[in-house]
Design an enzyme around this catalytic site. Structure first.
Site, PDB file in Angstrom:
ATOM      1  N   ASN A 206       0.810  -1.225   0.000  1.00 22.71           N
ATOM      2  CA  ASN A 206       0.000   0.000   0.000  1.00 22.71           C
ATOM      3  C   ASN A 206       0.846   1.279   0.000  1.00 22.71           C
ATOM      4  O   ASN A 206       0.316   2.372   0.190  1.00 22.71           O
ATOM      5  CB  ASN A 206      -0.963   0.011   1.197  1.00 22.71           C
ATOM      6  N   HIS A 400      -5.446   6.224  10.388  1.00 29.41           N
ATOM      7  CA  HIS A 400      -4.247   6.391   9.556  1.00 29.41           C
ATOM      8  C   HIS A 400      -4.554   6.191   8.080  1.00 29.41           C
ATOM      9  O   HIS A 400      -3.656   6.333   7.247  1.00 29.41           O
ATOM     10  CB  HIS A 400      -3.147   5.433  10.003  1.00 29.41           C
ATOM     11  N   ALA A 402      -7.829   4.398   5.162  1.00 31.24           N
ATOM     12  CA  ALA A 402      -9.172   3.847   4.951  1.00 31.24           C
ATOM     13  C   ALA A 402      -9.360   2.520   5.683  1.00 31.24           C
ATOM     14  O   ALA A 402     -10.431   2.240   6.212  1.00 31.24           O
ATOM     15  CB  ALA A 402      -9.433   3.661   3.449  1.00 31.24           C
TER      16      ALA A 402
END
Length: 482
Positions: A206, A400, A402
């Site tokens: 991510n 922090h 979604a």
């Protein structure tokens, strides 16, 4: 499950208290998000709450299952009798966010062709392959892990030559953490080799670089203007951490923690949850090495931004600016002074959002509170927030990001490339340009893998923890490979 009483005019439905066998857990989430929590999230909380002497534990609305501890956790001990847990820090020590502000307007990037050109330029400065070496072999790694940003040569701090305009060292949560440097002598050569190779690299998963356009929230326009934000302004958001250095610190310390737990008769239903007394030599050993990884992480994001700056200047000319707005972490543990004394606070996938006037703000942000940087998922908005006084009840922790709702494997099975491309508006004038030639290779990072970030932010603001200063809409995204 009981809802906490309404406070300061904020809706009680965003604050919940769960009585578990190990102790009480606070959850900051809307009724919808709270109701959707997986039982494993509560099971993990119960394991964590059985660590001796724990005083407080909470989840943010983006909470999801992690290794040993959920991502979205804040856990607090008294510093004098506390414990430290690598599981409640996370393997990517110091993982966090950084935002830079440009002097460009989104209209300067209206053409898809130009956005693609910028993405290609960034790829020249930012290694995309997992094993590809970074471009900073002239930097001494020992200076970085010891001194943080202060260990960089001046040539990598572009604004060091204009002190009045400098933001590289001042607009950050930390620029350097001091620790017992003798511990570094215990690390194997592999850690130094891999850590040096990966300086200034993004990593996979991510982690990202995203080009965004700012939309100021009218209610916080005064704060936004004090920070130098403008409607339509192009910003760069970066998400990365300590790369192999942090991972190897965890690998190095895990066997020692397991041994200490056995010697002291400590345990958990989850063997992946490891911890030790903060005062124990192995606890201190981990803390010192963790601080070296926090130094590495902030420098890594800085060097990623340095490369992005060079790419912008290649495309838009040398007058293009990338001023640091802020850099912060969301995986770490350290001491904090609170109204009830000195605490040892862990945050795993949780962002510290301090309000105006808090003494821990960097001096440049004392009057407003610092920017709290919250990314969305690919194709969705991200947010810049500021903490509120009401956040004190949660040690000023907010979300922090979604937060995942399904695993990478499940996402690949359930989401089609067509659905992903629609999310990115591929083929349209407002297409969100990505650097990967095959969307299939990054489909596990599609927005369908994550919770709705707007609902996450609503929970944070509804609980009175923080306020939105600006929304950041994506224009282009750069992802590395695994």
């Amino acid at each position: 499950m009981n809802t906490i009483d309404q406070q300061a005019g904020y809706e009680p439905r965003y604050k919940h208290e769960v009585a578990l066998p190990g102790g009480d857990l606070k959850v900051y989430a809307s009724e919808k998000l709270f109701g959707s929590l997986d039982y494993k999230v509560l099971e993990m909380a119960d394991n964590n709450l059985q660590i001796p002497n724990i005083e407080y534990m909470s989840y943010t609305p983006d909470v999801h299952v992690g290794v040993g501890t959920c991502i979205g956790t804040t856990a607090v001990w008294d510093a004098a009798s506390g414990y430290v847990s690598p599981s409640i820090v996370g393997s990517d020590i110091g993982c966090g966010m950084r935002v830079h502000l440009t002097n460009l307007h989104k209209d300067d990037l209206r053409e898809v062709k130009l956005r693609r050109k910028l993405v290609r330029a960034i790829e020249k400065y930012l290694p995309m392959e997992a094993q590809q070496r970074g471009h900073y072999s002239d930097i001494r790694l020992e200076n970085i892990v010891r001194k943080g940003l202060h260990g960089l040569p001046n040539k990598y701090i572009p604004d060091s030559y204009t002190p009045k305009k400098s933001s590289a060292l001042s607009h950050v949560e930390i620029s350097k953490l001091s620790f017992d440097e003798e511990i570094l002598n215990e690390l194997p050569g592999m850690a130094w080799h891999r850590g040096h190779r990966q300086l200034g690299t993004l990593g996979g998963g991510n982690h990202f670089v995203e080009i965004q356009a700012i939309e100021i929230a009218e209610e916080q326009r005064g704060v936004a203007e004090a920070w130098g934000l403008q409607d339509g302004q192009v910003a760069v958001m970066i998400h990365s951490g300590s790369r192999a250095w942090g991972g190897l610190v965890n690998q190095f310390c895990t066997p020692a923690f397991a041994k200490v737990m056995g010697q002291l008769g400590l345990g958990s239903a989850d063997p992946r949850l490891i911890y030790a007394p903060l005062a124990h030599p192995q606890g201190q050993r981990y803390v010192n090495l963790m601080y070296s990884a926090l130094n590495y992480a902030v420098v890594n994001r800085h060097l990623i931004a340095y490369g992005v700056r060079e790419a912008f200047r290649d495309v838009f000319g040398t007058k293009c600016e990338l001023r640091t707005l802020y850099d912060l972490m969301h995986n770490y543990a350290w001491k904090e002074e609170t109204s009830s004394g000195t605490k040892f606070v862990h945050r795993k996938g949780a962002t510290r959002a301090l309000p105006a006037g808090h003494p821990d703000n960097p001096s440049v942000y004392t009057a407003t509170g610092h920017p709290a940087l919250i990314p969305g998922s690919m194709g969705t908005a991200s947010y810049i927030m500021t903490g509120l006084p009401g956040g004190e009840e949660n040690y000023y922790s907010i979300c922090h990001g979604a937060g995942r709702i399904r695993s990478r494997t499940a996402t690949k099975r359930m989401v089609s490339v067509h659905e992903f491309s629609q999310s990115l508006k591929v083929g349209q004038a407002d297409e969100i340009v990505v650097n990967q030639h095959s969307l299939e290779s990054i489909i596990d990072e599609s927005p369908q893998a994550y919770k709705n970030v707007d609902e996450i932010i609503e929970s944070v603001t509804g609980a009175g923890l923080a306020a939105v200063v600006a929304k950041c809409m994506p224009l282009a995204a750069i992802k590395g490979t695994k």
